[in-house]
Enzyme design. Structure first.
Site, PDB file in Angstrom:
ATOM      1  N   SER A 147      42.454  52.766  40.394  1.00 42.49           N
ATOM      2  CA  SER A 147      41.054  52.403  40.192  1.00 42.49           C
ATOM      3  C   SER A 147      40.255  53.696  40.241  1.00 42.49           C
ATOM      4  O   SER A 147      40.690  54.676  40.855  1.00 42.49           O
ATOM      5  CB  SER A 147      40.580  51.482  41.326  1.00 42.49           C
ATOM      6  OG  SER A 147      39.167  51.376  41.316  1.00 42.49           O
ATOM      7  N   TYR A 162      40.143  49.577  50.426  1.00 42.63           N
ATOM      8  CA  TYR A 162      40.471  49.537  48.995  1.00 42.63           C
ATOM      9  C   TYR A 162      40.509  50.957  48.419  1.00 42.63           C
ATOM     10  O   TYR A 162      41.456  51.337  47.728  1.00 42.63           O
ATOM     11  CB  TYR A 162      39.422  48.693  48.265  1.00 42.63           C
ATOM     12  CG  TYR A 162      39.675  48.502  46.780  1.00 42.63           C
ATOM     13  CD1 TYR A 162      40.552  47.519  46.333  1.00 42.63           C
ATOM     14  CD2 TYR A 162      39.023  49.288  45.830  1.00 42.63           C
ATOM     15  CE1 TYR A 162      40.777  47.323  44.971  1.00 42.63           C
ATOM     16  CE2 TYR A 162      39.246  49.097  44.475  1.00 42.63           C
ATOM     17  CZ  TYR A 162      40.118  48.111  44.054  1.00 42.63           C
ATOM     18  OH  TYR A 162      40.343  47.925  42.696  1.00 42.63           O
ATOM     19  N   LYS A 166      43.817  52.865  46.768  1.00 39.44           N
ATOM     20  CA  LYS A 166      43.905  53.289  45.366  1.00 39.44           C
ATOM     21  C   LYS A 166      44.117  54.809  45.244  1.00 39.44           C
ATOM     22  O   LYS A 166      44.806  55.267  44.328  1.00 39.44           O
ATOM     23  CB  LYS A 166      42.669  52.834  44.587  1.00 39.44           C
ATOM     24  CG  LYS A 166      42.540  51.304  44.484  1.00 39.44           C
ATOM     25  CD  LYS A 166      43.735  50.668  43.781  1.00 39.44           C
ATOM     26  CE  LYS A 166      43.527  49.184  43.503  1.00 39.44           C
ATOM     27  NZ  LYS A 166      44.661  48.559  42.796  1.00 39.44           N
TER      28      LYS A 166
HETATM   29  N1  LIG Z   1      38.202  44.157  38.222  1.00 39.48           N
HETATM   30  C1  LIG Z   1      37.869  45.418  38.413  1.00 39.48           C
HETATM   31  O1  LIG Z   1      36.704  45.814  38.297  1.00 39.48           O
HETATM   32  C2  LIG Z   1      38.944  46.413  38.768  1.00 39.48           C
HETATM   33  C3  LIG Z   1      38.617  47.771  38.679  1.00 39.48           C
HETATM   34  C4  LIG Z   1      39.611  48.715  38.987  1.00 39.48           C
HETATM   35  C5  LIG Z   1      40.871  48.287  39.374  1.00 39.48           C
HETATM   36  N2  LIG Z   1      41.133  46.958  39.468  1.00 39.48           N
HETATM   37  C6  LIG Z   1      42.480  46.573  39.891  1.00 39.48           C
HETATM   38  O2  LIG Z   1      43.069  45.786  38.870  1.00 39.48           O
HETATM   39  C7  LIG Z   1      43.986  44.867  39.448  1.00 39.48           C
HETATM   40  C8  LIG Z   1      43.680  43.471  38.961  1.00 39.48           C
HETATM   41  O3  LIG Z   1      42.344  43.186  39.284  1.00 39.48           O
HETATM   42  P1  LIG Z   1      41.583  41.882  38.760  1.00 39.48           P
HETATM   43  O4  LIG Z   1      40.141  42.190  38.748  1.00 39.48           O
HETATM   44  O5  LIG Z   1      42.233  41.348  37.537  1.00 39.48           O
HETATM   45  O6  LIG Z   1      41.883  40.923  40.025  1.00 39.48           O
HETATM   46  P2  LIG Z   1      42.043  39.337  40.126  1.00 39.48           P
HETATM   47  O7  LIG Z   1      41.723  39.004  41.540  1.00 39.48           O
HETATM   48  O8  LIG Z   1      41.304  38.661  39.034  1.00 39.48           O
HETATM   49  O9  LIG Z   1      43.620  39.139  39.868  1.00 39.48           O
HETATM   50  C9  LIG Z   1      44.569  39.602  40.777  1.00 39.48           C
HETATM   51  C10 LIG Z   1      45.867  38.861  40.566  1.00 39.48           C
HETATM   52  O10 LIG Z   1      46.818  39.363  41.509  1.00 39.48           O
HETATM   53  C11 LIG Z   1      47.482  38.275  42.128  1.00 39.48           C
HETATM   54  N3  LIG Z   1      47.945  38.671  43.458  1.00 39.48           N
HETATM   55  C12 LIG Z   1      47.190  39.048  44.530  1.00 39.48           C
HETATM   56  N4  LIG Z   1      47.976  39.322  45.578  1.00 39.48           N
HETATM   57  C13 LIG Z   1      49.262  39.155  45.163  1.00 39.48           C
HETATM   58  C14 LIG Z   1      50.530  39.284  45.792  1.00 39.48           C
HETATM   59  N5  LIG Z   1      50.646  39.636  47.083  1.00 39.48           N
HETATM   60  N6  LIG Z   1      51.643  39.054  45.055  1.00 39.48           N
HETATM   61  C15 LIG Z   1      51.552  38.673  43.758  1.00 39.48           C
HETATM   62  N7  LIG Z   1      50.378  38.508  43.117  1.00 39.48           N
HETATM   63  C16 LIG Z   1      49.244  38.742  43.811  1.00 39.48           C
HETATM   64  C17 LIG Z   1      46.454  37.156  42.148  1.00 39.48           C
HETATM   65  O11 LIG Z   1      47.083  35.879  42.264  1.00 39.48           O
HETATM   66  C18 LIG Z   1      45.763  37.353  40.786  1.00 39.48           C
HETATM   67  O12 LIG Z   1      46.466  36.687  39.746  1.00 39.48           O
HETATM   68  C19 LIG Z   1      43.871  45.044  40.976  1.00 39.48           C
HETATM   69  O13 LIG Z   1      44.895  45.909  41.427  1.00 39.48           O
HETATM   70  C20 LIG Z   1      42.531  45.710  41.125  1.00 39.48           C
HETATM   71  O14 LIG Z   1      42.442  46.470  42.298  1.00 39.48           O
HETATM   72  C21 LIG Z   1      40.202  46.011  39.172  1.00 39.48           C
END
Ligand SMILES: NC(=O)c1ccc[n+]([C@@H]2O[C@H](COP(=O)([O-])OP(=O)(O)OC[C@H]3O[C@@H](n4cnc5c(N)ncnc54)[C@H](O)[C@@H]3O)[C@@H](O)[C@H]2O)c1
Length: 255
Positions: A147, A162, A166
């Site tokens: 991230s 967090y 990251k």
């Molecule tokens: N959305 C953002 O703005 C953003 C920005 C930078 C990085 N990210 C990263 O991208 C990734 C996905 O984010 P998102 O926004 O799609 O999140 P989200 O919450 O929409 O989806 C996360 C998914 O991970 C699954 N999950 C969580 N814990 C788990 C576990 N222990 N085992 C298996 N599955 C698990 C959940 O069931 C869900 O399907 C994350 O790593 C997040 O940190 C997101």
């Protein structure tokens, strides 16, 4: 085969997407499937919607209930993939969680939970897949979800656990990239800025209003805008790229 297929196509490849039940993982899984990969969604909860979207796009996908923090659960998933499809070529190591809390108010349990999913979970998945790639001589590609929070400190919300998780993902990525380079296994990370998914869309409007002036493009990214960078890292196009962190953040980290 077209020139672009030749560079970026994934036909015949088997790809894992962790956390592919919704959000970024879901959208990227559809993108990888459209590029030709057979997809395995490893998610804690059901991923029916993702499977339907991939089928509608003409792709092939499977779901394996997996908790990335549990080594036995990940190993069982890997064994099932090998039995069914015979290889693991690509891993999008995407499952993650975020907790917004002041550090003084954060319980050690919350801090450990974030590190457990975001860092240790990614290590468990990367190591299990890397071991299989090494044993079978597969020149695979592992893409770890980092991230922009691994490079900067977000404001105004505090999320020390967090951010720390990251930043560690970015350096774990470099460490694995160096360790496995001779085996032709590439390990890179991707660092999105604010992307409109359930993780970020459910955040209060006041917080999003505070973010907009800080993003030079003054908008959140769409999950679809991550697909091209991930296709590059997943495909042979990035054959000489390993240990890199690809930032896709609307220029947030530039200022
Ligand atoms: N959305 C953002 O703005 C953003 C920005 C930078 C990085 N990210 C990263 O991208 C990734 C996905 O984010 P998102 O926004 O799609 O999140 P989200 O919450 O929409 O989806 C996360 C998914 O991970 C699954 N999950 C969580 N814990 C788990 C576990 N222990 N085992 C298996 N599955 C698990 C959940 O069931 C869900 O399907 C994350 O790593 C997040 O940190 C997101």
């Amino acid at each position: 085969m077209s020139y672009l297929d030749d560079l970026f196509g994934l036909s015949g490849k088997v790809a894992i997407v962790t956390g592919g039940g919704q959000g970024i993982g879901q959208v990227v899984a559809v993108g990888l499937a459209r590029a030709g990969a057979e997809i395995y969604i490893l998610n804690r909860s059901q991923a029916d919607e993702t499977l339907q979207l991939i089928a509608a796009a003409g792709g092939k996908a499977h779901f394996i209930a997996t908790d990335v923090t549990e080594e036995a659960s990940v190993d069982a998933a890997m064994a099932q993939i090998l039995a069914q499809s015979g290889a693991i070529d690509i891993v999008f190591n995407n499952a993650g969680i975020c907790i917004h809390e002041d550090s003084l108010a954060t319980s050690i349990e919350d801090f450990r939970r974030v590190i457990d999913v975001n860092l240790t979970g990614e290590f468990i998945v990367a190591r299990a897949a890397g071991r299989i790639m090494l044993e079978r001589g597969i020149a695979g590609s592992i893409i770890n979800m980092a991230s922009m929070s691994g490079s900067i400190v977000n404001i105004p919300q505090w999320q020390c656990s967090y951010n720390a998780s990251k930043a560690a993902v970015i350096h774990m990525t470099r460490s694995l990239a160096a360790e496995w380079a001779e085996a032709r296994i590439r390990v890179n990370s991707i660092s999105p800025g604010y992307i409109a998914t359930p993780m970020s869309v459910d955040t209060p409007q006041a917080l999003k209003d505070a973010w907009m002036p800080l993003i030079p493009m003054h908008r959140m990214g769409k999950p679809e805008e991550l697909i091209p960078a991930i296709l590059y890292l997943a495909s042979d196009a990035s054959g000489y790229t390993s240990g890199s962190d690809v930032i896709v953040d609307g220029a947030y980290t530039c200022v």
